[in-house]
Design an enzyme around this catalytic site. Sequence first.
Site, PDB file in Angstrom:
ATOM      1  N   GLU A 152       0.904  -1.231   0.195  1.00 19.87           N
ATOM      2  CA  GLU A 152      -0.095   0.040   0.047  1.00 19.87           C
ATOM      3  C   GLU A 152       0.665   1.316   0.023  1.00 19.87           C
ATOM      4  O   GLU A 152       0.383   2.235  -0.663  1.00 19.87           O
ATOM      5  CB  GLU A 152      -0.924   0.075   1.329  1.00 19.87           C
ATOM      6  CG  GLU A 152      -2.099  -1.143   0.962  1.00 19.87           C
ATOM      7  CD  GLU A 152      -3.021  -1.136   2.158  1.00 19.87           C
ATOM      8  OE1 GLU A 152      -4.054  -0.431   2.078  1.00 19.87           O
ATOM      9  OE2 GLU A 152      -2.641  -1.596   3.387  1.00 19.87           O
TER      10      GLU A 152
ATOM     11  N   GLU B 268      -4.739  -8.950   3.900  1.00 24.73           N
ATOM     12  CA  GLU B 268      -5.213  -8.701   5.231  1.00 24.73           C
ATOM     13  C   GLU B 268      -6.250  -9.482   5.516  1.00 24.73           C
ATOM     14  O   GLU B 268      -6.558  -9.704   6.770  1.00 24.73           O
ATOM     15  CB  GLU B 268      -5.447  -6.881   5.248  1.00 24.73           C
ATOM     16  CG  GLU B 268      -4.224  -6.100   5.229  1.00 24.73           C
ATOM     17  CD  GLU B 268      -3.766  -5.634   3.791  1.00 24.73           C
ATOM     18  OE1 GLU B 268      -2.826  -4.848   4.034  1.00 24.73           O
ATOM     19  OE2 GLU B 268      -4.116  -6.614   2.733  1.00 24.73           O
TER      20      GLU B 268
END
Length: 724
Positions: free
Chosen positions: A115, A135
């Site tokens: 990210e 995640e």
Amino acid sequence: MAEPSITMEVGNDGVAVITMSNPPVNALARSMFPALKSKFDEAMRRNDVKAVVLTGKGGKFSGGFDINVFEKIHKTGDVSLLPDVSVDIAVNTMEDAKKPIVAAIEGLAFGGGLEMALASHARIAVPKVQLGLPELTLGVIPGFGGTQRLPRLVGLSKAIEMMLLSKTVTSEEGKKLGLIDDVVSPNELMKVARKWALDIADRRKPWIRTLHRTDKIGSLAEARVALKSARELAKKIAPNTPQHLACIDVIEEGIIHGGYSGVLKEDKVFKELVATDTAKGLVHIFFSQRLTSKVPNVTDRGLKPRQVKKVAVIGGGLMGSGIATALILSNIHVVLKEINAEYLQKGTKNIEANLRGLVVKGKLTEDKADKAFRILKGSLDYSDFKDVDMVIEAVVENVPLKQKIFSEIEEVCPPHCILASNTSTIDLNLVGEKTRSSDRIIGAHFFSPAHIMPLLEIVRTEKTSPQVILDLMNVGKIIKKVPVVVGNRTGFAVNRAFFPYAQAAHFLINLGVDPFRIDRVITKFGLPLGPLQLQDLSGYGVATAVWKEFSTAFAGRVFFSPLIDLMRKNGRDGKNNGRGFYIYEKGSKPKPDPSILPILEESRRITNIMPSGKPIPVSDQQILEMVLFPVVNEGCRVVEEGIVVRPSDLDVATVLGMSFPSYRGGLLFWADLVGPKHVYASLKKWSEQYGDFFKPSKYLEERAAKGIPLSEAVSENAASRSRL
């Protein structure tokens, strides 16, 4: 251990290289974010800096956010421990920076690491880098803008697939998708990344803020179709967990209201999900699995594992062939021994079928399957055992036969050879009773199918040497299993904890409950098979043998159901002959068999435990508890007797060996979420109604009274007294 750090070096070319360092994978610790922000701010202020390159130290970009923070949140309930990265750093500091930032990626970029790269203005990588947003496997969603930026770079369908299925891509695939701007050699990485950053600064390359892009999203109508199909997939693959549907909702927010709105919703939803029971369970299993590799008096003695290059497997049946497959897939040479040519041919064909099955599923290439098969050798005697490093015996559960085999292999194998048994129930002291090698004897208990199931129970006796335990743990890791060291008592850890599973179901049947309803309740909870279908699968000869074994070992708390004998007399042996509780026909799913109803009535008449002769009224929740609380209770005894090193080892073993839902944190962790006091009170009430089968264990009683979680590690003193 080195402290997490962020460094910055400014070159003569005007490029500031900011480096993240937190070995081994540069996990993003909380302390690194203020330092990152400070370095970026400094780079933006300095007149000698034209552009920035962000990279990771030691050949790894970043493995993602440090999830030790999640564990702290679960212990304290304080969500404010999460740093403000999504808006403060990823958007304001990086993406909206007035000088361009390029990510130079080596090794891996997972989760928060990827990210950070997505928030940069370009991404340059070396070959074979692993990229992904996993995640959801921890019960949360990407929290630093990944739900918004990934779809804008790779397209909506691919982004959904990567997030929902936690799929990784390589840098080469990433380049084709638009995730990576260029793939270059490791020697060229920094040079190309610096030049790329300067080219953006000088407007020779486009300055792209990913959050503002819409070209890969497609029309709103197309997006709605993709999101609808994603929701259907989420309900199918994860019916009991919230993060998959939450992830899709957050992606949708960004598509309808824009990327920044999506980032704000993502941040809010991420914080909500961190506090859920699902995240607690998955994080508990993540850390617990790491802990299994620490075994007192074994891994703390400075011993080094010896190499195991060649293994003999005795018995080519279902288990033996599965074990041999697991070994050759990891380049360990195998000698498969059988008693005659016919059995040997069958065993070899089983192994070949296992390999072909993996090829068909796309999990193995033809080349690798052929290479693995070439290092398998068949044998009808012990002539090839002279140079083996380990023998794994995988014959039928027969004490005299196993004793004979161990006496024979002791004479022919080299003195360093590990002598292992795949027994699932028999005392290893009995197995090795007629040998002089008690320090080399160990249990290597695989779960079926052995080449697929991830658990390896390593069963040690009081005489097994630490070196042998360490060697087998190492073999387990090489063949991609999770080794859990357990003590030598009937059923070891997993089978022992689950021995009341089918019995509790039989208890309920004899109380008048529909067996198919029992299985439905359990599968809805998240186990792949209910207790009765599982019994069908193993067959009723096995069920009878196991029942006898446990009733001898744990007399007084075994429920004797006449149902199994009645089923066998009726010619039912489960999947083996196509008839059990269910009907099994090739090519179709098992179907409930209504013709079993008169047999159930006969069993109920014999046991005569229905109050007033009528079926008990019972809710689905009560069925769930009456089946699983006795399993929790037996799990407590496994811990109490020191059969596992720590309670969390049993949680891992139940997830990997029995497919207990990982999102519930394993057997004991789930019981903690339910509440030990409720588990204890329920069992006590049922034991007063129905007898000792439900009698609460001392461990459960004490922990419920003191308010101590069942999955919390026992004190050091108690651990040192354990039978391990």
